[in-house]
Design a protein around this motif. Structure first.
Motif, PDB file in Angstrom:
ATOM      1  N   ILE A   1       0.868  -1.181   0.000  1.00  0.00           N
ATOM      2  CA  ILE A   1       0.000   0.000   0.000  1.00  0.00           C
ATOM      3  C   ILE A   1       0.900   1.225   0.000  1.00  0.00           C
ATOM      4  N   ASP A   2       0.806   2.014  -1.043  1.00  0.00           N
ATOM      5  CA  ASP A   2       1.569   3.250  -1.152  1.00  0.00           C
ATOM      6  C   ASP A   2       0.629   4.428  -0.939  1.00  0.00           C
ATOM      7  N   TYR A   3       0.751   5.081   0.225  1.00  0.00           N
ATOM      8  CA  TYR A   3      -0.050   6.260   0.494  1.00  0.00           C
ATOM      9  C   TYR A   3       0.612   7.487  -0.128  1.00  0.00           C
ATOM     10  N   HIS A   4      -0.185   8.301  -0.815  1.00  0.00           N
ATOM     11  CA  HIS A   4       0.321   9.527  -1.399  1.00  0.00           C
ATOM     12  C   HIS A   4       0.337  10.634  -0.349  1.00  0.00           C
ATOM     13  N   GLY A   5       0.810  11.777  -0.734  1.00  0.00           N
ATOM     14  CA  GLY A   5       0.774  12.920   0.166  1.00  0.00           C
ATOM     15  C   GLY A   5       2.000  12.992   1.053  1.00  0.00           C
ATOM     16  N   ASN A   6       1.882  13.766   2.103  1.00  0.00           N
ATOM     17  CA  ASN A   6       2.999  14.013   3.010  1.00  0.00           C
ATOM     18  C   ASN A   6       2.560  13.735   4.450  1.00  0.00           C
ATOM     19  N   PRO A   7       3.079  12.648   5.079  1.00  0.00           N
ATOM     20  CA  PRO A   7       4.148  11.772   4.593  1.00  0.00           C
ATOM     21  C   PRO A   7       3.609  10.682   3.664  1.00  0.00           C
ATOM     22  N   ALA A   8       4.455  10.209   2.774  1.00  0.00           N
ATOM     23  CA  ALA A   8       4.072   9.169   1.815  1.00  0.00           C
ATOM     24  C   ALA A   8       4.398   7.801   2.414  1.00  0.00           C
ATOM     25  N   LYS A   9       3.571   7.347   3.339  1.00  0.00           N
ATOM     26  CA  LYS A   9       3.836   6.102   4.059  1.00  0.00           C
ATOM     27  C   LYS A   9       3.612   4.892   3.155  1.00  0.00           C
ATOM     28  N   GLN A  10       4.397   3.828   3.405  1.00  0.00           N
ATOM     29  CA  GLN A  10       4.295   2.595   2.638  1.00  0.00           C
ATOM     30  C   GLN A  10       4.133   1.402   3.572  1.00  0.00           C
ATOM     31  N   TYR A  11       3.240   0.478   3.175  1.00  0.00           N
ATOM     32  CA  TYR A  11       3.077  -0.807   3.851  1.00  0.00           C
ATOM     33  C   TYR A  11       3.487  -1.872   2.833  1.00  0.00           C
ATOM     34  N   ILE A  12       4.512  -2.656   3.164  1.00  0.00           N
ATOM     35  CA  ILE A  12       5.057  -3.627   2.217  1.00  0.00           C
ATOM     36  C   ILE A  12       5.182  -4.980   2.901  1.00  0.00           C
TER      37      ILE A  12
ATOM     38  N   SER B   1     -10.771   2.431  -7.569  1.00  0.00           N
ATOM     39  CA  SER B   1     -10.957   2.751  -8.989  1.00  0.00           C
ATOM     40  C   SER B   1      -9.749   2.248  -9.779  1.00  0.00           C
ATOM     41  N   ASN B   2      -9.893   2.278 -11.114  1.00  0.00           N
ATOM     42  CA  ASN B   2      -8.810   1.806 -11.990  1.00  0.00           C
ATOM     43  C   ASN B   2      -8.317   0.419 -11.568  1.00  0.00           C
ATOM     44  N   ILE B   3      -9.271  -0.466 -11.314  1.00  0.00           N
ATOM     45  CA  ILE B   3      -8.938  -1.813 -10.843  1.00  0.00           C
ATOM     46  C   ILE B   3      -8.396  -2.648 -11.997  1.00  0.00           C
ATOM     47  N   ARG B   4      -7.214  -3.217 -11.809  1.00  0.00           N
ATOM     48  CA  ARG B   4      -6.608  -4.089 -12.809  1.00  0.00           C
ATOM     49  C   ARG B   4      -6.304  -5.437 -12.160  1.00  0.00           C
ATOM     50  N   THR B   5      -6.592  -6.509 -12.877  1.00  0.00           N
ATOM     51  CA  THR B   5      -6.389  -7.841 -12.319  1.00  0.00           C
ATOM     52  C   THR B   5      -5.497  -8.682 -13.213  1.00  0.00           C
ATOM     53  N   ASN B   6      -4.741  -9.582 -12.590  1.00  0.00           N
ATOM     54  CA  ASN B   6      -3.879 -10.533 -13.303  1.00  0.00           C
ATOM     55  C   ASN B   6      -2.975  -9.843 -14.319  1.00  0.00           C
ATOM     56  N   VAL B   7      -2.267  -8.803 -13.834  1.00  0.00           N
ATOM     57  CA  VAL B   7      -1.387  -8.035 -14.713  1.00  0.00           C
ATOM     58  C   VAL B   7       0.064  -8.504 -14.630  1.00  0.00           C
ATOM     59  N   GLY B   8       0.337  -9.491 -13.786  1.00  0.00           N
ATOM     60  CA  GLY B   8       1.698 -10.007 -13.671  1.00  0.00           C
ATOM     61  C   GLY B   8       2.618  -9.098 -12.878  1.00  0.00           C
ATOM     62  N   ILE B   9       2.193  -8.690 -11.676  1.00  0.00           N
ATOM     63  CA  ILE B   9       3.004  -7.812 -10.833  1.00  0.00           C
ATOM     64  C   ILE B   9       4.294  -8.529 -10.434  1.00  0.00           C
ATOM     65  N   ASP B  10       5.407  -7.843 -10.555  1.00  0.00           N
ATOM     66  CA  ASP B  10       6.702  -8.414 -10.200  1.00  0.00           C
ATOM     67  C   ASP B  10       6.810  -8.610  -8.691  1.00  0.00           C
ATOM     68  N   ASP B  11       7.381  -9.753  -8.260  1.00  0.00           N
ATOM     69  CA  ASP B  11       7.531 -10.039  -6.833  1.00  0.00           C
ATOM     70  C   ASP B  11       8.397  -9.004  -6.129  1.00  0.00           C
ATOM     71  N   GLY B  12       9.285  -8.349  -6.883  1.00  0.00           N
ATOM     72  CA  GLY B  12      10.158  -7.358  -6.283  1.00  0.00           C
ATOM     73  C   GLY B  12       9.407  -6.195  -5.658  1.00  0.00           C
ATOM     74  N   LEU B  13       8.190  -5.950  -6.105  1.00  0.00           N
ATOM     75  CA  LEU B  13       7.397  -4.850  -5.551  1.00  0.00           C
ATOM     76  C   LEU B  13       7.074  -5.088  -4.078  1.00  0.00           C
ATOM     77  N   PHE B  14       7.084  -6.358  -3.661  1.00  0.00           N
ATOM     78  CA  PHE B  14       6.697  -6.713  -2.297  1.00  0.00           C
ATOM     79  C   PHE B  14       7.903  -7.043  -1.422  1.00  0.00           C
ATOM     80  N   HIS B  15       9.092  -6.682  -1.900  1.00  0.00           N
ATOM     81  CA  HIS B  15      10.315  -6.915  -1.134  1.00  0.00           C
ATOM     82  C   HIS B  15      10.816  -5.592  -0.577  1.00  0.00           C
ATOM     83  N   PHE B  16      11.256  -5.615   0.683  1.00  0.00           N
ATOM     84  CA  PHE B  16      11.799  -4.402   1.299  1.00  0.00           C
ATOM     85  C   PHE B  16      13.012  -4.753   2.148  1.00  0.00           C
ATOM     86  N   SER B  17      14.073  -3.992   2.002  1.00  0.00           N
ATOM     87  CA  SER B  17      15.260  -4.106   2.841  1.00  0.00           C
ATOM     88  C   SER B  17      15.521  -2.742   3.465  1.00  0.00           C
TER      89      SER B  17
END
Length: 222
Positions: free
Chosen positions: A85-96, A196-212
């Motif tokens: 989950i990428d929240y926009h705005g300030n602060p732009a908090k992320q849940y990964i 809105s702008n719901i997209r399904t089965n688009v082949g999201i890369d696993d790297g998007l869900f990795h965080f170090s």
């Protein structure tokens, strides 16, 4: 975790995914069959999904403040159990999350929160919700929702085993995809989402869900 922080966090788990149940019937047999079909439609849709992305807006009513706090962002899900989950705005908090560990971070902030999923007060229902509404009957008691609201299918979902919220009011389109959600948390607040702008089965890369954590970060483990 402090009580006030838990209440604010619980409002977000409603998106986040979990997120569903034994069917309660009432009225005529025709009405019960209609509700049953709606639940089947939602479950089939989410069982068939490999991944999903959607833009969202969020309005969280904070009871202690007596006002709404508005946010927007991008939700990304991928089976099994991956979340971002990428929240926009300030602060732009992320849940990964990679399905096992959840990272909560704000770009530029040296403090990073790390939680093992299933612990730290995260409701099991929310975790299941994050992977999709594929188990409605197992996790929730389902009743018909307010058909006057936007959407083709309207369901009220009450968690069977408790958790961080009292109930979910969910609206789905004719395909069975979630378009609106209101989370009623235990503290009396609500969090309302529109997708809105719901997209399904688009082949999201696993790297998007990795965080170090970046070098020099302070990792906080509740």
């Amino acid at each position: 975790m402090q009580k006030s922080k838990c209440k604010n966090q619980n409002a977000k788990w409603g998106i986040i995914g979990v997120l569903c149940c034994a069917l309660l019937t009432s009225g005529s047999s025709a009405g019960a069959a209609s509700l049953d079909e709606q639940v089947d439609t939602v479950q089939r849709t989410y069982q068939s999904l490999g991944d999903l992305q959607a833009a969202f807006t969020q309005a969280t009513y904070v009871k202690a403040l007596g006002k709404n706090v508005n946010n927007s962002g991008l939700l990304s899900l991928k089976k099994p159990g991956k979340l971002r989950i990428d929240y926009h705005g300030n602060p732009a908090k992320q849940y990964i999350s990679n399905g096992k560990t959840l990272w909560i971070t704000t770009p530029g902030d040296p403090q990073v929160m790390m939680q093992k999923l299933g612990k730290a007060g995260i409701p099991r229902e929310a975790l299941a919700f994050l992977t999709g509404f594929a188990q409605l009957r197992e996790l929730f008691t389902v009743t018909a929702g307010d058909a006057g609201k936007r959407g083709a299918i309207h369901l009220t979902l009450t968690p069977k085993r408790g958790g961080g919220f009292r109930r979910l009011d969910a609206a789905f389109n004719e395909r069975g995809l979630l378009t609106a959600l209101t989370v009623h948390n235990n503290g009396g607040g609500t969090a309302s989402y529109r997708f809105s702008n719901i997209r399904t089965n688009v082949g999201i890369d696993d790297g998007l869900f990795h965080f170090s954590p970046p070098a020099g970060s302070q990792v906080i483990r509740p």
